[in-house]
Scaffold this motif. Structure first.
Motif, mmCIF file in Angstrom:
data_model
loop_
_atom_site.group_PDB
_atom_site.id
_atom_site.type_symbol
_atom_site.label_atom_id
_atom_site.label_comp_id
_atom_site.label_asym_id
_atom_site.label_seq_id
_atom_site.Cartn_x
_atom_site.Cartn_y
_atom_site.Cartn_z
ATOM 1 N N LYS A 178 0.716 14.049 7.626
ATOM 2 C CA LYS A 178 0.064 13.487 8.819
ATOM 3 C C LYS A 178 0.432 12.025 9.055
ATOM 4 O O LYS A 178 0.006 11.441 10.056
ATOM 5 C CB LYS A 178 -1.454 13.624 8.689
ATOM 6 N N ASP A 179 1.184 11.459 8.137
ATOM 7 C CA ASP A 179 1.563 10.051 8.308
ATOM 8 C C ASP A 179 2.256 9.864 9.660
ATOM 9 O O ASP A 179 3.216 10.558 9.978
ATOM 10 C CB ASP A 179 2.497 9.625 7.178
ATOM 11 N N GLN A 180 1.782 8.894 10.417
ATOM 12 C CA GLN A 180 2.277 8.751 11.786
ATOM 13 C C GLN A 180 3.748 8.334 11.862
ATOM 14 O O GLN A 180 4.381 8.496 12.897
ATOM 15 C CB GLN A 180 1.393 7.784 12.569
ATOM 16 N N ARG A 181 4.293 7.837 10.739
ATOM 17 C CA ARG A 181 5.720 7.513 10.762
ATOM 18 C C ARG A 181 6.564 8.765 10.967
ATOM 19 O O ARG A 181 7.693 8.697 11.432
ATOM 20 C CB ARG A 181 6.133 6.835 9.455
ATOM 21 N N LEU A 182 6.011 9.911 10.584
ATOM 22 C CA LEU A 182 6.752 11.168 10.739
ATOM 23 C C LEU A 182 6.614 11.748 12.142
ATOM 24 O O LEU A 182 7.230 12.758 12.469
ATOM 25 C CB LEU A 182 6.247 12.199 9.723
ATOM 26 N N TRP A 183 5.792 11.139 12.957
ATOM 27 C CA TRP A 183 5.504 11.731 14.269
ATOM 28 C C TRP A 183 5.790 10.754 15.400
ATOM 29 O O TRP A 183 5.089 10.726 16.389
ATOM 30 C CB TRP A 183 4.043 12.204 14.298
ATOM 31 N N ARG A 184 6.830 9.946 15.217
ATOM 32 C CA ARG A 184 7.208 9.009 16.295
ATOM 33 C C ARG A 184 8.062 9.700 17.349
ATOM 34 O O ARG A 184 7.798 9.606 18.529
ATOM 35 C CB ARG A 184 7.988 7.824 15.723
ATOM 36 N N LEU A 185 9.112 10.354 16.884
ATOM 37 C CA LEU A 185 10.013 11.080 17.775
ATOM 38 C C LEU A 185 9.870 12.551 17.444
ATOM 39 O O LEU A 185 10.296 12.985 16.378
ATOM 40 C CB LEU A 185 11.465 10.656 17.546
ATOM 41 N N VAL A 186 9.257 13.284 18.305
ATOM 42 C CA VAL A 186 8.987 14.682 18.013
ATOM 43 C C VAL A 186 9.814 15.561 18.941
ATOM 44 O O VAL A 186 9.672 15.504 20.160
ATOM 45 C CB VAL A 186 7.482 14.989 18.166
ATOM 46 N N ASP A 187 10.718 16.308 18.334
ATOM 47 C CA ASP A 187 11.616 17.158 19.116
ATOM 48 C C ASP A 187 11.297 18.622 18.834
ATOM 49 O O ASP A 187 11.576 19.131 17.754
ATOM 50 C CB ASP A 187 13.070 16.851 18.739
ATOM 51 N N LEU A 188 10.718 19.267 19.818
ATOM 52 C CA LEU A 188 10.357 20.680 19.643
ATOM 53 C C LEU A 188 11.326 21.604 20.369
ATOM 54 O O LEU A 188 11.074 22.800 20.498
ATOM 55 C CB LEU A 188 8.934 20.914 20.166
ATOM 56 N N THR A 189 12.444 21.038 20.864
ATOM 57 C CA THR A 189 13.319 21.886 21.693
ATOM 58 C C THR A 189 14.036 22.947 20.867
ATOM 59 O O THR A 189 14.459 23.954 21.404
ATOM 60 C CB THR A 189 14.365 21.044 22.452
ATOM 61 N N ALA A 190 14.186 22.712 19.567
ATOM 62 C CA ALA A 190 14.884 23.695 18.757
ATOM 63 C C ALA A 190 13.944 24.801 18.270
ATOM 64 O O ALA A 190 14.386 25.791 17.709
ATOM 65 C CB ALA A 190 15.537 23.009 17.553
ATOM 66 N N TRP A 191 12.676 24.596 18.457
ATOM 67 C CA TRP A 191 11.688 25.566 17.990
ATOM 68 C C TRP A 191 11.439 26.558 19.124
ATOM 69 O O TRP A 191 10.686 26.293 20.046
ATOM 70 C CB TRP A 191 10.407 24.832 17.601
#
Ligand SMILES: *[C@@H]1O[C@H](CO)[C@@H](O)[C@H](O)[C@H]1NC(C)=O
Ligand SMILES: *[C@@H]1O[C@H](CO)[C@@H](O)[C@H](O)[C@H]1NC(C)=O
Ligand SMILES: *[C@@H]1O[C@H](CO)[C@@H](O)[C@H](O)[C@H]1NC(C)=O
Length: 426
Positions: free
Chosen positions: A44-57
């Protein structure tokens, strides 16, 4: 579970674990969060959720979007990329009003949204998108008719009071940030439409009410016409400047092969455009746009891409652009400096022959009138199966062109990227 035995590596500092986790896709992150309590917290660390790319999912549903928003997305989020389900029955419910509202609240720093293949017809207005957005990119999306309209009496009053006061606009946005849904000005500064066939002149017209729009990119928006563009161009009127008056950068490009009736929207630039400093023309819009570029008094940068051009055509258009500081050619195929022999029955061949004949014989000044129509075709046609390309030094595919331009536009930087010269097969 085996692959997550690393969970036992308690001695790893959290910063390093987060670095490692940052290589995972969103889907893998969500899985990793189920491994153990520590990972659940780390993920949940927000550093992991800065650029969120869901286009490949593939097959992201609104249920998954809600899950992500409830558990992971937060004040770290800056850029979100989503793929919709354009051809699916569920397409319409992909982005709901309530989800977007929750997104605005939870992610106040979201500044860039990219939507691919999303059907937005279920959303009446882009004012439902987070007000923090500065960049909106739509690719292959469906739009409702009035998506870009601003419906805000408060806002138009403000505009009337202080036409060009950025301060007033800022106040409006701040208030929106705290208040409940009273709509205010759209803060988007850069709008990209890529292959959005439902984008029309009316949509373009709606953009003239946007206070912040400074960059507009139209790629394969077939239904924008020259008239549409002309009527949105920034121009002087008795009470100030009307049209897309804040626009500094405009891109127009048609490279699609669809059989649409091409409108050559860039001919609308012939009306002139106050304040437009950068123009990027691609594919079938290059020829018509070049004919009009001399009317753009504030133009400083010009980029031409994905087209076939003759030296004549470039020199003739560019010698008028005295203010130009940068001229870039990207993926351009140059017709050879010596005119190729006229090939019977081929439009492109005839055009090139006539244009080059006038140029080589009488010099650049003489041929201004007659060649233009043919040059349009020349720019639109392009492909010639009798010829092959030879990629030369990409910095200098046509030395003579560089020399001519250096004389005409001494203070202009020339950039050639991935260009080539057509060479006749014989
Ligand atoms: C939306 O904007 C377009 C273009 O400015 C305009 O023609 C249309 O009437 C507007 N619709 C509404 C409901 O304001
Ligand atoms: C030559 O250039 C044209 C236009 O850019 C392109 O369509 C074609 O594939 C190229 N041919 C070769 C052999 O690279
Ligand atoms: C260079 O141009 C060719 C076509 O002319 C294109 O296929 C290729 O992707 C381009 N390369 C780069 C690096 O842009």
């Amino acid at each position: 579970m085996d692959e997550y035995k690393a969970c036992n590596l308690d001695y790893f500092p959290e910063n390093i674990l987060i670095d490692v986790l940052s290589f995972l896709s969103v889907r893998e992150l969500v899985k990793a969060g189920r491994v153990c309590k520590r990972w659940k917290r780390l993920v949940k660390d927000q550093r992991l959720w800065r650029l969120v790319d869901l286009t490949a999912w593939k097959g992201v549903t609104s249920r998954i979007l809600w899950l992500l928003l409830r558990q992971y997305l937060g004040c770290g989020l800056r850029c979100l990329r989503l793929r919709g389900l354009l051809l699916s029955a569920r397409g319409g419910t992909f982005l709901s009003e309530s989800w977007l509202k929750a997104l605005s609240t939870k992610c106040p720093r979201l500044s860039k949204l990219y939507l691919l293949h999303a059907d937005l017809r279920g959303l009446p207005s882009c004012q439902l998108l987070p007000t923090s957005l500065q960049v909106l990119e739509l690719r292959g999306c469906e739009l409702p008719r009035e998506f870009f309209n601003q419906t805000s009496p408060a806002c138009s009053q403000e505009r009337a009071e202080a036409t060009s006061s950025v301060g007033a606009q800022q106040k409006g946005r701040d208030r929106k940030g705290k208040g409940q849904g009273s709509p205010s000005g759209i803060g988007i500064g850069r709008l990209v439409l890529n292959n959005v066939p439902s984008f029309t002149d009316q949509h373009l017209q709606s953009l003239t009410t946007w206070e912040k729009l400074s960059r507009l990119e139209l790629r394969d928006t077939f239904r924008v016409t020259a008239n549409g563009l002309r009527s949105c161009a920034a121009k002087d009127v008795p009470c100030g400047v009307e049209g897309l008056s804040r626009l500094k950068f405009l891109e127009i490009g048609i490279t699609g092969r669809q059989g649409y009736q091409l409108q050559m929207a860039s001919l609308g630039l012939g009306a002139g455009w106050l304040g437009l400093e950068e123009l990027s023309l691609g594919g079938k819009e290059v020829g018509p746009g070049l004919l009009c570029a001399s009317r753009l008094k504030d133009l400083k940068c010009l980029c031409l891409w994905a087209c076939t051009l003759s030296k004549m055509q470039i020199v003739r258009s560019c010698r008028m652009l005295r203010g130009l500081r940068r001229l870039e050619f990207l993926d351009v195929t140059f017709q050879p400096p010596q005119c190729p022999p006229v090939v019977e029955g081929e439009g492109a061949g005839v055009g090139a022959g006539a244009g080059a004949g006038a140029g080589a014989g009488a010099g650049a000044g003489a041929g201004a009138g007659g060649g233009e129509e043919q040059e349009n075709e020349e720019a639109a046609g392009g492909d010639n199966s009798n010829e092959e390309n030879k990629t030369l030094d990409t910095n200098d595919p046509i030395p003579s062109l560089r020399r001519s331009l250096a004389v005409l536009l001494p203070s202009c930087t020339l950039v050639f990227t991935n260009c080539s010269v057509q060479i006749n097969a014989d």
